[in-house]
Scaffold this active site. Structure first.
Site, short mmCIF file in Angstrom:
data_model
loop_
_atom_site.label_atom_id
_atom_site.label_comp_id
_atom_site.label_asym_id
_atom_site.label_seq_id
_atom_site.Cartn_x
_atom_site.Cartn_y
_atom_site.Cartn_z
N GLU A 216 -36.13 -31.28 5.13
CA GLU A 216 -35.47 -31.33 6.43
C GLU A 216 -36.24 -30.49 7.45
O GLU A 216 -36.83 -29.47 7.10
CB GLU A 216 -34.04 -30.79 6.30
CG GLU A 216 -33.23 -31.52 5.24
CD GLU A 216 -32.01 -30.74 4.75
OE1 GLU A 216 -31.60 -29.79 5.45
OE2 GLU A 216 -31.49 -31.07 3.67
N GLU A 326 -25.74 -31.65 13.07
CA GLU A 326 -24.83 -31.07 12.10
C GLU A 326 -24.31 -29.75 12.64
O GLU A 326 -25.06 -29.02 13.30
CB GLU A 326 -25.55 -30.84 10.77
CG GLU A 326 -24.73 -30.12 9.71
CD GLU A 326 -25.53 -29.79 8.46
OE1 GLU A 326 -24.99 -29.10 7.58
OE2 GLU A 326 -26.70 -30.21 8.36
#
Length: 413
Positions: A216, A326
């Site tokens: 990520e 997120e």
């Protein structure tokens, strides 16, 4: 006489009680001192492990200390499987078909560059402080994610369990060898110190026993990790569903950095403003077909790579690519907090106001960057944070807007 004896016994008992209490207090203080001393030693041991000897140090305007560490002394080489590792300074294969889009935004930089640069043969590392470690939930999990909600990558997206909430675009059920996008950067409000807001690319695979492996990268505001509310460039990895492996940036052995121009965990800017200039950066994560390593490119700079041996299922390819935002919402008095995702505005307000990802691309089996055939969107709490897919345009490629304010009249919990 009887009364005198009773009084004498009471007096003796009181003395004994006081002595025992004083002894207990002394023992408690001594015990607390030993615990404190042990804790201090543990903190110092971790600091010594993370902060490698510097060839040169710079004081960034944001307050960070940047250490220029010899490239062969970086934390990655603490890993036993990297003891005799030969550095790969450049990828052997680049994805083909990289497209150029008209400039709709301005690129960003890292703040530490205002203080100087690191010499060739070194890499810049943000120095870890005692305060950084003391903010962590535990020393053992310093630099790691906590309380992750793990998806079933075969047929579903992340849920909003464990206070994690998402607004993402995703491609699944194919074989992928990388992903790319441009992201614009904002100063998101994070209400509580134990919350965060981020925007990133996920490159994932799910192997045997539903074990999620993930690479990520993106930007985040993470007060617990960095001690402030500045947007920062970051990367993360895990090979066991975020349980025992992986970390942010260079806070464990794993990611091998090769550039002296980028600080992982470093502040980025300038930042996008509402109805004003938009600032963005591009990210590319891809598998080098020559070595099998997974490379990270930021602003067209080869930052470094994750060695293939660190993964099992992901060592071959990815089966899921995600782009999006997120947040962690810890709730306040039973209500959703006002921690923002992206710009803090819902995606329907569009360019110049909402956060976006543009030029969405994946790397296929022939090492070409291609536009995904089918992208699906997902918002775990659309009244708090949402996403709007916008298809394809000549200027933006495949793109979407996303984000939201968190708590509002339609998002009370």
């Amino acid at each position: 006489m009887a009364n005198k004896l009773r009084n004498d016994k009471t007096c003796v008992a009181s003395v004994v009680f006081c002595f025992l209490m004083l002894s207990f207090v002394h023992m408690t203080k001594a015990s607390q001192a030993r615990v404190t001393q042990a804790k201090e030693l543990e903190v110092q041991k971790l600091l010594n492990k993370l902060n490698k000897p510097a060839v040169k140090s710079l004081k960034s305007p944001d307050g960070d200390t940047i250490d220029c560490v010899h490239i062969s002394h970086q934390p990655a080489f603490d890993h036993p499987k990297l003891k005799n590792h030969k550095l790969q300074m450049r990828p052997t294969f680049l994805p083909k078909g990289i497209k150029s889009f008209p400039e709709s935004s301005k690129t960003i930089d890292q703040m530490w560059h205002q203080s100087g640069s690191c010499p060739e043969g070194t890499i810049p590392i943000r120095r870890t402080t005692k305060d950084d470690i003391m903010r962590a939930s535990s020393f053992q999990r310093f630099g790691m994610k906590d309380n992750m909600s793990i998806p079933n990558l075969s047929d579903s997206l992340y849920s909003s369990a464990n206070n994690h909430e998402y607004a993402t675009a995703e491609v699944v059920k194919d074989i992928y060898y990388g992903a790319k996008a441009f992201l614009n950067v904002w100063k998101s409000n994070v209400q509580q110190r134990n919350e965060l807001s981020l925007s990133q690319i996920w490159v994932m695979n799910q192997g045997d026993n539903d074990n999620v492996q993930s690479i990520e990268a993106g930007w985040q505001i993470h007060p617990m990790l960095y001690g402030d509310d500045r947007p920062r460039l970051f990367a993360y990895w895990t090979s066991d569903s975020y349980e025992r492996t992986g970390c942010y940036n260079l806070q464990c052995s794993g990611f091998v950095q090769v550039t002296n121009a980028v600080v992982m965990g470093g502040t980025i800017g300038p930042l996008s403003l509402y109805d004003n200039t938009q600032y963005e950066f591009n990210l590319l994560i891809w598998k080098d077909r020559g070595t099998g390593n997974w490379w990270l490119q930021f602003q067209n700079v080869f930052v470094g790579y994750w060695p293939a041996f660190m993964f099992e299922s992901l060592s071959e390819s990815a089966t899921v690519i995600q782009w999006g935002g997120e947040v962690i919402n810890r709730k306040s008095n039973g209500r959703h907090t006002s921690t923002e995702m992206g710009s803090g505005y819902f995606p329907r307000v569009g360019f110049g106001r909402a956060s976006y990802f543009r030029d969405l691309s994946t790397v296929n089996e022939n090492n070409y960057l291609v536009i995904p055939n089918y992208i699906r969107d997902y918002a775990s709490k659309p009244r708090c944070y949402d996403i709007v897919l916008n298809g394809y345009s000549r200027d933006f490629g495949a793109h979407f807007f996303y984000g939201g304010p968190g708590r509002n009249p339609y998002c009370p919990i």
